[in-house]
Design an enzyme around this catalytic site. Structure first.
Site, PDB file in Angstrom:
ATOM      1  CE  LYS A  40      -3.785  -0.434   2.321  1.00 41.54           C
ATOM      2  NZ  LYS A  40      -4.368  -0.814   3.596  1.00 41.54           N
ATOM      3  NE  ARG A 109      -6.537   4.044   4.753  1.00 39.02           N
ATOM      4  CZ  ARG A 109      -7.796   3.756   4.453  1.00 39.02           C
ATOM      5  NH1 ARG A 109      -8.145   2.508   4.225  1.00 39.02           N
ATOM      6  NH2 ARG A 109      -8.695   4.682   4.365  1.00 39.02           N
ATOM      7  N   GLY A 118      -7.941  -7.726   4.707  1.00 44.62           N
ATOM      8  CA  GLY A 118      -8.746  -7.843   5.915  1.00 44.62           C
ATOM      9  C   GLY A 118      -8.044  -8.512   7.081  1.00 44.62           C
ATOM     10  CG  MET A 120      -2.283  -7.559   9.436  1.00 46.36           C
ATOM     11  SD  MET A 120      -0.640  -7.205   8.896  1.00 46.36           S
ATOM     12  CE  MET A 120      -0.884  -6.707   7.235  1.00 46.36           C
ATOM     13  NE  ARG A 353      -5.308  -5.057  -4.215  1.00 45.80           N
ATOM     14  CZ  ARG A 353      -5.912  -5.647  -3.222  1.00 45.80           C
ATOM     15  NH1 ARG A 353      -5.294  -5.851  -2.093  1.00 45.80           N
ATOM     16  NH2 ARG A 353      -7.150  -6.052  -3.346  1.00 45.80           N
ATOM     17  CG  HIS A 469     -13.740 -10.563   4.604  1.00 48.26           C
ATOM     18  ND1 HIS A 469     -13.979 -11.870   4.953  1.00 48.26           N
ATOM     19  CD2 HIS A 469     -12.524 -10.259   5.097  1.00 48.26           C
ATOM     20  CE1 HIS A 469     -12.959 -12.325   5.640  1.00 48.26           C
ATOM     21  NE2 HIS A 469     -12.060 -11.354   5.746  1.00 48.26           N
ATOM     22  CB  SER A 812      17.828 -38.656 -11.299  1.00 47.47           C
ATOM     23  OG  SER A 812      16.542 -38.141 -11.043  1.00 47.47           O
ATOM     24  CB  CYS A 880      13.067 -38.196 -10.139  1.00 48.54           C
ATOM     25  SG  CYS A 880      14.195 -39.121  -9.098  1.00 48.54           S
ATOM     26  CE1 TYR A 900      14.917 -36.043 -15.406  1.00 45.33           C
ATOM     27  CE2 TYR A 900      16.954 -35.825 -16.664  1.00 45.33           C
ATOM     28  CZ  TYR A 900      16.169 -36.523 -15.769  1.00 45.33           C
ATOM     29  OH  TYR A 900      16.605 -37.695 -15.223  1.00 45.33           O
TER      30      TYR A 900
HETATM   31  C1  PEP Z   1      13.449 -39.462  -3.801  1.00 47.36           C
HETATM   32  O1  PEP Z   1      13.939 -39.919  -2.786  1.00 47.36           O
HETATM   33  O2  PEP Z   1      13.367 -38.258  -4.031  1.00 47.36           O
HETATM   34  C2  PEP Z   1      12.893 -40.357  -4.821  1.00 47.36           C
HETATM   35  C3  PEP Z   1      12.426 -39.898  -5.959  1.00 47.36           C
HETATM   36  O3  PEP Z   1      12.824 -41.656  -4.494  1.00 47.36           O
HETATM   37  P1  PEP Z   1      11.680 -42.274  -3.572  1.00 47.36           P
HETATM   38  O4  PEP Z   1      10.668 -41.208  -3.323  1.00 47.36           O
HETATM   39  O5  PEP Z   1      11.130 -43.414  -4.335  1.00 47.36           O
HETATM   40  O6  PEP Z   1      12.449 -42.683  -2.379  1.00 47.36           O
END
Ligand code: PEP
Ligand code: MG
Length: 930
Positions: A40, A109, A118, A120, A353, A469, A812, A880, A900
């Protein structure tokens, strides 16, 4: 302490330098200073510098608030700074704060870096007291106004600064209206308001043991302190937890000369949007309320008129407002929302805003602004988020159900919510705790309803508009919400509502459509969102067209526009993204779905998932085998099953990489529960009928039993300890690949070794894997290149990544285990056990299992990336763990230079969008569209 969200939110230092300047004139700031001045304050500064009519004032910085909260007192010198700025304000207005004659009044304010609607405190009309009320009356020529302002001050001050239950003041007002036979506060005259002031003062005396403060400067100091303290109210903390806003940012305090919208029919107050907040189309949108103060609009107490009506009420102000709206939009290059007040024909800007918006509106608006030539596609991409896309992927009601709605209200926040009607926040929480889904039904909501709103599937109110609200908060939470369904006669006391004679009692199931505003009795079936349908079609053109036979025209147009906008931004995201998106999938069906949702490979195929259910006994046989012969037999039985599994996945992912992880979980997971089996064996023995197989099994289970299975015989350790297991899996992969290639396909399998802690482990296993691959190659005469790599999911692996890279063609990052082992948090236990307390204490803003802990786990990843690539320049890097589909984490992985991310199929579109956003946001942190 570490804060996983620190990277994305940039948490400030806790202890500001007390010698710093804590108070800033509006003219000294700019819109870039939200961290210091709050949203604000920063935008008031920006408007002031644009030459817009902003009442003069100053902002006390968030730094002062942080100091106050940390030390329990104001920083040294703050009072003197406030004195100086107040003196300037007084000089500018030619009035003295709370003087007997022509008093200056100010508003106080709150305003944090991220908007917390709303949550605070705000206090208006500071400076009024017994001595100055007559001065205000004389100056304004309106005695009623002066007394109305005074009663408002005592009410607001009493509630927010002195902590008195606001109902005591509300009840007094209601009683007065009843006694005088009027329905609106506008019907109360001067003497009524005088009496009300006396009543309010009595409430203050009664509840606090002291009189309402008559010293204006004391009022101001107390109000400033109350705003600081409102940062830490229960509801503000709950809101921040939900919105992942760090607890240690603090709020700024804006002190501004009062202007009055309640000075009669040529005064008023309103809110305005520079575009349609639902679609982004240009136009005039907003609400206006004559003879009222700002809070009246948001509270939804009296009915507002459409902003266009202002043209007939006060054309000059209307024209000026439109001019300012155009200027603001041109300046911010985005939809702005505005609060304004007209004081006797003079327009004042109280706030602006970049407007909050629904997920659907965000996508539509971004694309609309591109079409209007205001921004380019990169900027459009920065203005939408993965979280918003996730919201659009929610299901919607099946329009073909044919059920007639019970009522209609204003669609305030989209989605389809089904649940039992409940009439207060406590009941909502109680039922939710019992596992019930609930819809919170209220006349209108206020900040005290927040706990109920947080747990409800949806929110339904009978009063208020799109800026009430309920609407603002629900939209912020991404919760389905319908407001202003005025056909509903809600009887909170008797816990029911009636609508056109029909009755709905507490506990009855209702369905609420936040996209159309319809309210239904009973449960309506839900269908997937059109966006999800389109995403799953892989962008085939015909499916973008909604089924017009089934949907009303407006809904269909809206759906098509959102689908179109999402598709356009997804295409752009894909075209600019540097980071690839793969999926975690263990079956051909999952693989297919992931591919349709845009995955460019499988980054994690968890093979242990292939041994569950009726196949479990094959693994049990393997564990129990006592001779090499028995072991071979068990493995031989598993081989064809695994080969078929992989064949199906290669088929689904033809031509794309498929990273297959060797079996990971502790072996005892495949064996019966130790206690149950021990009881069974004991009972059998007792009966004198011992079972030989069970006895053997029990021995094996005892042997396998581990205190800490997560840290026990799993991952690479299994492969090294159970002979033949890895060989069987690798042979199945290689033979399935050969068969797929022979059938004309292009298999791209990769073998991934889990839970490696040291290079030696991988070296040993790699030798075994290579031997099997060579054997299949020689036997089949078909060469399918198969990369061998490892997961990095232990701190030791990250710290010795350079050596490990010697035996790995790819890494990975298994961030689930890496988080578990870096923090020492058992991933299966802690979130339910004590993370609530950790989140409350601000140790982190979000669970590190959800968003990557950049400071700790992230640091290990950065080390592994650097040392891995230094040892092997072509090393391919992915992630992963669950974080692969988390928007904030995806941006971190992009910064860390991974190739990735891999996530569950439904999160693939979200990761694709975030990968695109990361590419156009650069590595400086990124825009936050909250
Ligand atoms: C992990 O540990 O991040 C993973 C992908 O393997 P898992 O969740 O199967 O242990
Ligand atoms: Mg793991």
């Amino acid at each position: 302490m570490s804060n996983p969200a620190r990277g994305s939110h940039g948490t400030p230092d806790r202890t500001p330098d007390p010698a710093r300047q804590f108070v800033h004139e509006f003219a000294e700031g700019s819109k870039e200073q939200k961290r210091l001045l709050g949203g604000k304050g920063a935008n008031l500064a920006e408007m002031t510098n644009l030459g817009l009519p902003v009442p003069p004032g100053f902002t006390i910085s968030t730094e002062a608030c942080r100091y106050y909260l940390a030390e329990g007192r104001e920083p040294e010198g703050l009072a003197q700074e406030v004195d100086r700025h107040l003196a300037r304000l007084e000089a500018e207005r030619g009035k003295q704060l709370g003087a007997q004659e022509d008093p200056l009044l100010v508003s106080v304010r709150s305003g944090a870096m991220y908007s917390m609607p709303g949550m605070m405190d705000t206090v208006l009309d500071i400076g009024l007291h017994d001595g100055s009320v007559a001065g205000l009356a004389a100056e304004s020529g309106d005695e009623r106004f002066a007394w109305d302002s005074y009663r408002r001050l005592i009410q607001m001050f009493g509630k927010t600064v002195l902590g008195i239950d606001g109902r005591l003041f509300d009840d007094a007002l209601e009683r007065m209206k009843r006694d005088r036979g009027v329905t609106s506060d506008l019907g109360l005259g001067v003497s009524d308001l005088r009496d009300l002031v006396a009543e309010h003062k009595a409430v203050v005396r009664d509840r606090t043991g002291r009189d309402f403060p008559q010293d204006p400067r004391e009022q101001l100091d107390m109000a400033i302190r109350a705003v600081f303290e409102s940062w830490n109210t229960e509801r503000a903390r709950a809101y921040r937890r939900q919105e992942r806003i760090p607890h240690d940012l603090g709020t700024a305090v804006n002190v501004m000369a009062m202007v009055y919208g309640n000075l009669g029919p040529n005064s008023g107050t309103g809110v305005a949007f520079t575009r349609d907040p639902a679609t982004g189309r240009p136009g005039v949108y907003g609400d206006y309320l004559t003879d009222a103060q700002g809070e009246d609009v948001v509270a939804g107490i009296r009915n507002t008129v459409a902003l266009q009506e202002l043209e007939h009420i006060d054309k000059r102000s209307y024209d000026e407002l439109l001019r300012i709206m155009a200027l603001l939009e041109e300046h911010y290059k985005d939809l702005c929302d505005i609060e304004f007040t007209i004081e006797r024909g003079k327009l004042w800007m109280l706030q602006t805003r970049v407007g909050k918006r629904t997920a659907a509106a965000a996508f539509q608006m971004a694309v609309q602004l591109v079409d209007d030539g205001v921004i380019d596609l990169d900027e459009a991409l920065r203005r939408v988020t993965g979280a918003q896309l996730a919201h659009l992927m929610f299901p919607q009601f099946d329009k073909s159900s044919g059920t007639a709605p019970l009522a209609h209200g204003v669609p305030a926040s989209p989605g389809a919510a089904v649940g039992a009607a409940v009439f207060d926040s406590a009941e909502a929480v109680a039922r939710r705790d019992r596992g019930e889904r609930v819809i919170l039904v209220r006349q209108e909501t206020n900040p005290d309803d927040l706990p109920g709103m947080l747990v409800a599937e949806g929110i339904l109110t009978s009063r208020g508009g799109k800026t009430s609200h309920a609407a603002v908060v629900a939209r912020g939470m991404g919760k389905t919400c319908v407001v202003g369904a005025d056909a509903l006669e809600i009887d909170t006391g008797r816990r029911r509502f009636t609508v056109h004679g029909a009755e709905v009692r507490e506990g009855d199931v209702i369905s609420v459509d936040g996209t159309t505003g319809a309210v239904y009795r009973g449960e309506i079936a839900v269908v997937p969102s059109p966006v999800m349908r389109d995403l799953q079609s892989g962008g085939r053109p015909d499916t973008a067209r909604p089924d017009t036979a089934r949907q009303d025209a407006a809904g269909a147009d809206g759906a098509a526009a959102v689908v179109h906008a999402v598709r356009r931004l997804m295409r752009h995201a894909d075209s600019v993204a540097r980071l690839g998106v793969h999926a975690n999938a263990d079956t051909p069906q999952d693989a297919e779905r992931a591919r349709r949702l845009g995955a460019r490979g499988i980054g994690l195929c968890r093979t242990e998932h292939m041994f569950l259910g009726e196949r479990r006994h094959y693994v049990e046989d393997l564990i129990l085998a006592e001779t090499g012969e028995q072991q071979d037999k068990a493995l031989d039985a598993l081989l064809p099953l695994q080969r078929d599994d992989f064949a199906g996945i290669f088929e689904a992912m033809n031509d794309l990489p498929v990273t297959i992880r060797l079996i990971d979980p502790p072996l005892h997971e495949f064996l019966p529960d130790l206690t149950e089996l021990a009881v069974k064996v004991a009972v059998a023995r007792e009966r004198g009928e011992p079972d030989e197989d069970d006895e053997r099994l029990l021995q094996a289970v005892r042997k396998q039993h581990e205190r800490n299975p997560m840290l026990g015989l799993r991952g690479v350790r299994l492969g090294l300890v159970v002979p033949g297991l890895v060989g069987m899996q690798v042979r199945a992969i290689a033979e399935a690949a050969v068969a797929h290639k022979r059938a004309g396909g292009t298999p791209r399998p990769e073998v991934m070794v889990p839970l490696v802690g040291g290079a030696e482990e991988l070296e040993l296993l790699r030798a075994e894997i290579e031997a099997v691959l060579a054997d299949v190659r020689a036997g089949s005469g078909v060469d399918v290149p198969i990369a061998i790599g490892t997961m990095i999911e232990l701190p030791r692996a990250a710290l010795t990544a350079g050596r490990i890279a010697g035996s790995a063609e790819f890494f990975s990052f298994g961030t689930n285990d890496l988080t578990q082992t870096t923090w020492g948090f058992s991933r299966d236990d802690v979130e339910g056990e004590f993370f609530g307390a950790y989140l409350d204490k601000g140790i982190f803003t979000v669970s590190p299992f959800e968003a990557i802990d950049e400071e700790g786990v992230g640091r290990l990843i950065e080390i592994a990336v650097a040392e891995g690539r230094a040892a092997r320049p072509g090393l391919v890097l992915g992630v992963c763990g669950e974080h692969g589909g988390d928007p904030a984490s995806v941006r971190f992985f992009d910064r860390a230079g991974l190739d990735y991310v891999s996530c569950s199929p439904y999160r693939v579109p979200i990761a694709r969008l975030e990968a695109g956003r990361a590419a156009v946001t650069g590595h400086g942190g990124g825009s936050d569209t909250r």
